[in-house]
Design an enzyme around this catalytic site. Structure first.
Site, PDB file in Angstrom:
ATOM      1  N   HIS A  24     -17.380 -19.727  27.408  1.00 50.33           N
ATOM      2  CA  HIS A  24     -17.532 -20.921  26.563  1.00 50.33           C
ATOM      3  C   HIS A  24     -18.992 -21.373  26.451  1.00 50.33           C
ATOM      4  O   HIS A  24     -19.322 -22.544  26.657  1.00 50.33           O
ATOM      5  CB  HIS A  24     -16.667 -22.065  27.089  1.00 50.33           C
ATOM      6  CG  HIS A  24     -15.213 -21.929  26.765  1.00 50.33           C
ATOM      7  ND1 HIS A  24     -14.750 -21.835  25.465  1.00 50.33           N
ATOM      8  CD2 HIS A  24     -14.123 -21.868  27.569  1.00 50.33           C
ATOM      9  CE1 HIS A  24     -13.435 -21.730  25.474  1.00 50.33           C
ATOM     10  NE2 HIS A  24     -13.033 -21.731  26.740  1.00 50.33           N
ATOM     11  N   ASN A  77      -8.747 -16.781  22.220  1.00 50.09           N
ATOM     12  CA  ASN A  77      -8.259 -17.626  21.132  1.00 50.09           C
ATOM     13  C   ASN A  77      -9.404 -18.308  20.382  1.00 50.09           C
ATOM     14  O   ASN A  77      -9.285 -18.586  19.180  1.00 50.09           O
ATOM     15  CB  ASN A  77      -7.264 -18.662  21.649  1.00 50.09           C
ATOM     16  CG  ASN A  77      -7.838 -19.591  22.687  1.00 50.09           C
ATOM     17  OD1 ASN A  77      -8.276 -19.145  23.751  1.00 50.09           O
ATOM     18  ND2 ASN A  77      -7.825 -20.890  22.418  1.00 50.09           N
ATOM     19  N   HIS A  78     -10.521 -18.550  21.030  1.00 51.30           N
ATOM     20  CA  HIS A  78     -11.639 -19.172  20.320  1.00 51.30           C
ATOM     21  C   HIS A  78     -12.334 -18.176  19.393  1.00 51.30           C
ATOM     22  O   HIS A  78     -12.826 -18.569  18.324  1.00 51.30           O
ATOM     23  CB  HIS A  78     -12.609 -19.813  21.311  1.00 51.30           C
ATOM     24  CG  HIS A  78     -12.094 -21.117  21.841  1.00 51.30           C
ATOM     25  ND1 HIS A  78     -12.463 -22.338  21.327  1.00 51.30           N
ATOM     26  CD2 HIS A  78     -11.180 -21.371  22.821  1.00 51.30           C
ATOM     27  CE1 HIS A  78     -11.824 -23.295  21.974  1.00 51.30           C
ATOM     28  NE2 HIS A  78     -11.038 -22.728  22.884  1.00 51.30           N
TER      29      HIS A  78
END
Length: 247
Positions: A24, A77-78
């Site tokens: 992230h 998923n991002h």
């Protein structure tokens, strides 16, 4: 469908292999962690469970790492949000406003195209041979009724399974209900991310490595978890919150 289904890597006979939890955008923290591990880019490799982007401060550096020959990743998923939002304005708005995609507004159109092209090439699964057996990596989950081989064979023709691979939490949620997490048959170890946990969890033949590295504003012990998988297995954790070492 974008991306390969699976990328297989031969055993690293020269150095070490590591798997890392959801990044992230915490790439400076990753660099410091690799330095602490004496990571040798000429000999060692790093395998990511996906979710390279969003939430953290350096999502724009994902391309930099994807171009490094020692770095491998599956789609999370991002990454799917980034890819799917290209043709879905409503999804794009939700992603940018609510799911950590604010950084995308500052990316030039040409670089956006580069992101989509490179991320669109990422596989859904990684599989690597190690001295301790075969290791598979998937971002989120594998259906309880499928073994590793069935999953890899069906993934290419079943969009619901691809969504499951990057979005599902069914297996890990069993632990919250007091049930045992069942193993994935047909492979020695599977590494997953997606669900932020206080500590990395080893259950059956599964390692969950998402320990909320980017959630420094809500988790006092946010950390980046890295599991060495070749030639031995050894877990390391590097704090990313206010108490972490900074440059």
């Amino acid at each position: 469908m974008s991306g390969r289904i699976i990328q297989r890597l031969e055993k690293n006979a020269l150095g070490r292999d590591f798997a890392v939890g959801d990044l992230h955008g915490m790439f400076s923290h990753l660099e410091r962690a690799l330095e602490a591990l004496d990571f040798d880019p000429e000999r060692d490799r790093l395998l990511s469970v996906g979710d390279l982007i969003d939430r953290g401060p350096e999502s724009h550096r994902a391309l930099e790492f994807l171009d490094r020959p020692w770095f491998f990743s599956v789609q999370g998923n991002h990454e799917r949000l980034l890819m799917d939002s290209a043709d879905d304005p409503d999804m794009a708005s939700t992603w940018v406003a609510l799911n950590g995609g604010e950084w995308w507004r500052d990316v030039a159109r040409e670089e956006q195209e580069q992101f989509r092209r490179r991320i669109g090439q990422l596989p859904y699964l990684l599989e690597v041979d190690t001295d301790m057996g075969r290791v598979g990596i998937v971002h989120a989950d594998i259906p309880l009724e499928l073994n590793w081989q069935d999953f890899t064979e069906k993934l290419g023709t079943d969009k619901r399974l691809r969504d499951y691979a990057v979005w599902s939490r069914k297996r890990i949620n069993r632990s919250g209900n007091g049930s045992k997490i069942p193993p994935v048959e047909g492979i020695d170890l599977v590494i997953m991310g997606h669900t932020p946990l206080q500590e990395a969890v080893h259950a059956a033949n599964i390692y969950y490595l998402d320990t909320g590295a980017a959630y420094t504003d809500v988790l006092a012990d946010a950390k980046l978890s890295i599991l060495q998988i070749q030639p031995v297995r050894m877990l390391s954790a590097f704090f990313t919150g206010a108490g972490a070492t900074s440059d």
